[in-house]
Design a protein around this motif. Structure first.
Motif, PDB file in Angstrom:
ATOM      1  N   VAL A 247      30.554 -52.799  90.798  1.00 41.15           N
ATOM      2  CA  VAL A 247      29.178 -52.494  90.295  1.00 41.15           C
ATOM      3  C   VAL A 247      28.706 -52.395  89.441  1.00 41.15           C
ATOM      4  CG1 VAL A 247      28.493 -50.222  91.258  1.00 41.15           C
ATOM      5  CG2 VAL A 247      30.227 -51.495  92.492  1.00 41.15           C
ATOM      6  N   VAL A 248      28.887 -51.727  88.288  1.00 42.45           N
ATOM      7  CA  VAL A 248      28.390 -52.240  86.825  1.00 42.45           C
ATOM      8  C   VAL A 248      27.569 -53.364  86.083  1.00 42.45           C
ATOM      9  CG1 VAL A 248      29.327 -51.777  84.141  1.00 42.45           C
ATOM     10  CG2 VAL A 248      29.672 -50.241  85.986  1.00 42.45           C
ATOM     11  N   ASN A 249      27.730 -54.708  86.140  1.00 44.32           N
ATOM     12  CA  ASN A 249      27.306 -55.808  86.188  1.00 44.32           C
ATOM     13  C   ASN A 249      26.563 -56.191  86.810  1.00 44.32           C
ATOM     14  OD1 ASN A 249      29.705 -56.102  84.373  1.00 44.32           O
ATOM     15  ND2 ASN A 249      31.226 -57.434  85.639  1.00 44.32           N
ATOM     16  N   GLU A 250      26.137 -55.900  88.068  1.00 44.99           N
ATOM     17  CA  GLU A 250      25.063 -56.095  89.067  1.00 44.99           C
ATOM     18  C   GLU A 250      24.299 -55.169  88.654  1.00 44.99           C
ATOM     19  OE1 GLU A 250      24.012 -55.990  93.651  1.00 44.99           O
ATOM     20  OE2 GLU A 250      26.221 -55.875  93.308  1.00 44.99           O
ATOM     21  N   ALA A 251      24.596 -54.138  88.569  1.00 45.98           N
ATOM     22  CA  ALA A 251      23.576 -53.378  88.078  1.00 45.98           C
ATOM     23  C   ALA A 251      22.645 -53.428  86.534  1.00 45.98           C
ATOM     24  CB  ALA A 251      24.417 -51.748  88.206  1.00 45.98           C
ATOM     25  N   VAL A 252      23.794 -54.178  86.003  1.00 45.38           N
ATOM     26  CA  VAL A 252      22.597 -54.101  84.210  1.00 45.38           C
ATOM     27  C   VAL A 252      22.043 -55.024  84.576  1.00 45.38           C
ATOM     28  CG1 VAL A 252      23.575 -54.952  82.382  1.00 45.38           C
ATOM     29  CG2 VAL A 252      24.810 -53.250  82.984  1.00 45.38           C
ATOM     30  N   GLN A 253      22.222 -56.060  85.577  1.00 48.73           N
ATOM     31  CA  GLN A 253      21.557 -57.844  85.591  1.00 48.73           C
ATOM     32  C   GLN A 253      20.331 -56.904  86.682  1.00 48.73           C
ATOM     33  OE1 GLN A 253      23.712 -60.568  87.981  1.00 48.73           O
ATOM     34  NE2 GLN A 253      24.546 -61.169  86.243  1.00 48.73           N
ATOM     35  N   ASP A 254      20.171 -55.735  86.823  1.00 51.54           N
ATOM     36  CA  ASP A 254      19.552 -54.824  87.596  1.00 51.54           C
ATOM     37  C   ASP A 254      18.349 -54.685  87.152  1.00 51.54           C
ATOM     38  OD1 ASP A 254      19.733 -57.049  90.211  1.00 51.54           O
ATOM     39  OD2 ASP A 254      20.852 -54.805  91.253  1.00 51.54           O
ATOM     40  N   PHE A 255      18.855 -53.077  86.131  1.00 47.95           N
ATOM     41  CA  PHE A 255      18.160 -52.974  84.688  1.00 47.95           C
ATOM     42  C   PHE A 255      18.180 -53.806  84.150  1.00 47.95           C
ATOM     43  CE2 PHE A 255      19.856 -50.765  88.625  1.00 47.95           C
ATOM     44  CZ  PHE A 255      18.625 -49.878  89.544  1.00 47.95           C
ATOM     45  N   PHE A 256      18.386 -54.048  83.678  1.00 49.79           N
ATOM     46  CA  PHE A 256      18.454 -53.989  82.064  1.00 49.79           C
ATOM     47  C   PHE A 256      18.714 -55.873  82.061  1.00 49.79           C
ATOM     48  CE2 PHE A 256      19.712 -50.541  82.206  1.00 49.79           C
ATOM     49  CZ  PHE A 256      18.662 -48.920  81.016  1.00 49.79           C
ATOM     50  N   PRO A 257      17.867 -56.421  81.990  1.00 50.95           N
ATOM     51  CA  PRO A 257      18.306 -58.075  82.344  1.00 50.95           C
ATOM     52  C   PRO A 257      18.024 -58.399  80.798  1.00 50.95           C
ATOM     53  CG  PRO A 257      16.318 -57.210  83.181  1.00 50.95           C
ATOM     54  CD  PRO A 257      16.931 -55.991  82.612  1.00 50.95           C
ATOM     55  N   ASP A 258      17.454 -57.602  79.898  1.00 51.99           N
ATOM     56  CA  ASP A 258      17.469 -57.824  78.400  1.00 51.99           C
ATOM     57  C   ASP A 258      18.401 -58.601  78.675  1.00 51.99           C
ATOM     58  OD1 ASP A 258      16.912 -58.072  75.789  1.00 51.99           O
ATOM     59  OD2 ASP A 258      16.011 -56.403  75.282  1.00 51.99           O
ATOM     60  N   PRO A 259      18.771 -59.809  77.898  1.00 47.50           N
ATOM     61  CA  PRO A 259      20.265 -60.294  77.335  1.00 47.50           C
ATOM     62  C   PRO A 259      21.081 -59.455  75.717  1.00 47.50           C
ATOM     63  CG  PRO A 259      18.510 -62.249  76.739  1.00 47.50           C
ATOM     64  CD  PRO A 259      17.850 -61.003  77.442  1.00 47.50           C
ATOM     65  N   ASN A 260      19.993 -58.937  74.844  1.00 47.57           N
ATOM     66  CA  ASN A 260      20.221 -59.354  73.848  1.00 47.57           C
ATOM     67  C   ASN A 260      20.491 -56.994  73.861  1.00 47.57           C
ATOM     68  OD1 ASN A 260      18.996 -61.236  72.287  1.00 47.57           O
ATOM     69  ND2 ASN A 260      16.925 -60.520  72.881  1.00 47.57           N
ATOM     70  N   LEU A 261      20.112 -56.679  75.279  1.00 44.37           N
ATOM     71  CA  LEU A 261      21.289 -55.208  75.025  1.00 44.37           C
ATOM     72  C   LEU A 261      22.494 -55.315  75.027  1.00 44.37           C
ATOM     73  CD1 LEU A 261      19.926 -52.012  76.045  1.00 44.37           C
ATOM     74  CD2 LEU A 261      21.548 -53.281  78.547  1.00 44.37           C
ATOM     75  N   LYS A 262      22.501 -54.203  73.448  1.00 44.09           N
ATOM     76  CA  LYS A 262      24.354 -54.043  73.643  1.00 44.09           C
ATOM     77  C   LYS A 262      25.351 -53.031  74.524  1.00 44.09           C
ATOM     78  CE  LYS A 262      27.426 -52.528  70.002  1.00 44.09           C
ATOM     79  NZ  LYS A 262      27.764 -52.201  68.456  1.00 44.09           N
ATOM     80  N   ILE A 263      25.722 -53.274  75.272  1.00 41.70           N
ATOM     81  CA  ILE A 263      26.571 -52.396  76.339  1.00 41.70           C
ATOM     82  C   ILE A 263      28.063 -51.752  75.900  1.00 41.70           C
ATOM     83  CG2 ILE A 263      27.772 -52.400  78.995  1.00 41.70           C
ATOM     84  CD1 ILE A 263      25.272 -54.377  79.230  1.00 41.70           C
ATOM     85  N   ILE A 264      28.252 -51.029  75.539  1.00 45.31           N
ATOM     86  CA  ILE A 264      28.968 -50.621  75.139  1.00 45.31           C
ATOM     87  C   ILE A 264      29.555 -49.454  75.948  1.00 45.31           C
ATOM     88  CG2 ILE A 264      28.587 -50.472  72.783  1.00 45.31           C
ATOM     89  CD1 ILE A 264      28.657 -47.457  72.551  1.00 45.31           C
ATOM     90  N   ALA A 265      31.480 -49.221  76.095  1.00 45.71           N
ATOM     91  CA  ALA A 265      32.085 -47.900  77.271  1.00 45.71           C
ATOM     92  C   ALA A 265      33.000 -46.958  76.761  1.00 45.71           C
ATOM     93  CB  ALA A 265      32.404 -48.989  78.269  1.00 45.71           C
TER      94      ALA A 265
END
Length: 320
Positions: A247-265
């Motif tokens: 769900v998270v991976n799909e949502a990131v692709q949908d709402f944040f298509p920018d490949p330079n975004l840094k995602i942390i958890a």
């Protein structure tokens, strides 16, 4: 091969059962409970994380378990760290870990803690109020900030955190304006936390959608492009984990298509929950008809305290 760390025994290879029996035999007269940490489990969990979240950097929530061997192992495997206090920051730094690998993920910090973070070089933190902006402006103006937003649902996890931290939707624009355009601080991203032990994967999608709205508001205000999305915690090593990751991976692709975004958890229990084994001794026994009662040398004021309030699950095994 094993190494003792006080009450902690670190296991690097197989032989858990035999090791427990040998230590229990040595400690039988002393009657002291102890933990065993299986480092191979930590390695498997990191592999599982990297496979499910190839683009999400884990910042282990140190508050969950501060054991030095665990923190060191995670650092060696590539993890960074979420600290919420001076003690947690110093615990991580004392192990030779760089302050650049720490996020001070506490939206409400005392002045002494902010000053300490500035002194040791921890330069990334979260905030959710004007007062926090004022404190950071005065005591750590070089710190980069993540705006903490409220999680979207109070029923998506066993321990929601929405009542404690996070800005309301109507507070986002004025607070961003104040932090960036008035105080002159650098807001570099957005964070959220759905709560401990997530039960509904869809709350991550809604939270990511809400974070997208914050990025858009920042763009509207003329704030420099934000670079970090912090998806918080709530993860456990259960079958639900893979569903959440999907769900998270799909949502990131949908709402944040920018490949330079840094995602942390900020995973906490995901790593230590299944890697530690608590070993106790049976110190008493009473038989009343068909009922047998046992007493052990640990209880709810010690290692079993989380079972009172944290929805923990205990699996019991008996060794002779």
């Amino acid at each position: 091969m094993s190494t003792n760390f006080g009450k902690i025994t670190v296991v690097a290879k197989d032989g858990m059962t035999n090791l427990i029996r040998s230590i229990a035999a040595e400690k039988h007269e002393a009657g002291q409970p102890f933990y065993v940490l299986d480092l191979a489990t930590i390695e498997r969990l990191m592999d599982k994380w990297n496979h499910s979240f190839p683009n999400v950097k884990p910042f282990y929530a140190v508050k969950c378990n501060t054991e030095a061997a665990l923190v060191t192992k995670l650092a060696n495997l590539g993890a960074n760290f979420d600290c919420a206090s001076i003690h947690e920051i110093d615990t991580v730094l004392s192990l030779g870990i760089s302050p650049n690998q720490i996020i001070f993920a506490n939206p409400c910090k005392s002045i002494s803690h902010i000053k300490h973070a500035a002194a040791v070089g921890v330069n990334l933190t979260t905030f959710d109020s004007k007062l926090e902006v004022d404190k950071i402006k005065k005591w750590h103006p070089k710190c980069h900030l993540l705006l903490r937003i409220k999680a979207p649902s109070a029923s998506g996890s066993l321990r929601p955190m929405g009542k404690k931290f996070g800005v309301l939707p109507e507070e986002i624009e004025p607070l961003l304006h104040y932090a960036c355009n008035v105080a002159g601080l650098k807001v570099v991203g957005v964070s959220f936390h759905v709560g401990s032990i997530a039960q509904d994967p869809t709350i991550y999608r809604q939270a990511i959608a809400n974070a997208r709205a914050v990025f858009d508001i920042a763009h509207y205000l003329g704030i420099p492009k934000m670079q970090i999305l912090d998806i918080g915690g709530g993860f456990r090593s259960t079958p639900l984990f893979e569903e959440i990751a999907s769900v998270v991976n799909e949502a990131v692709q949908d709402f944040f298509p920018d490949p330079n975004l840094k995602i942390i958890a900020e995973p906490g229990r995901f790593f230590p929950e299944t890697a530690f084994t608590l070993v106790t001794h049976v110190i008493g026994k009473r038989v009343r008809g068909e009922k047998i009662e046992y007493w052990i040398d640990e209880g709810v004021y010690g290692s079993f305290r989380p079972t009172l309030y944290n929805s923990c699950f205990v699996v019991s095994n008996q060794f002779q």
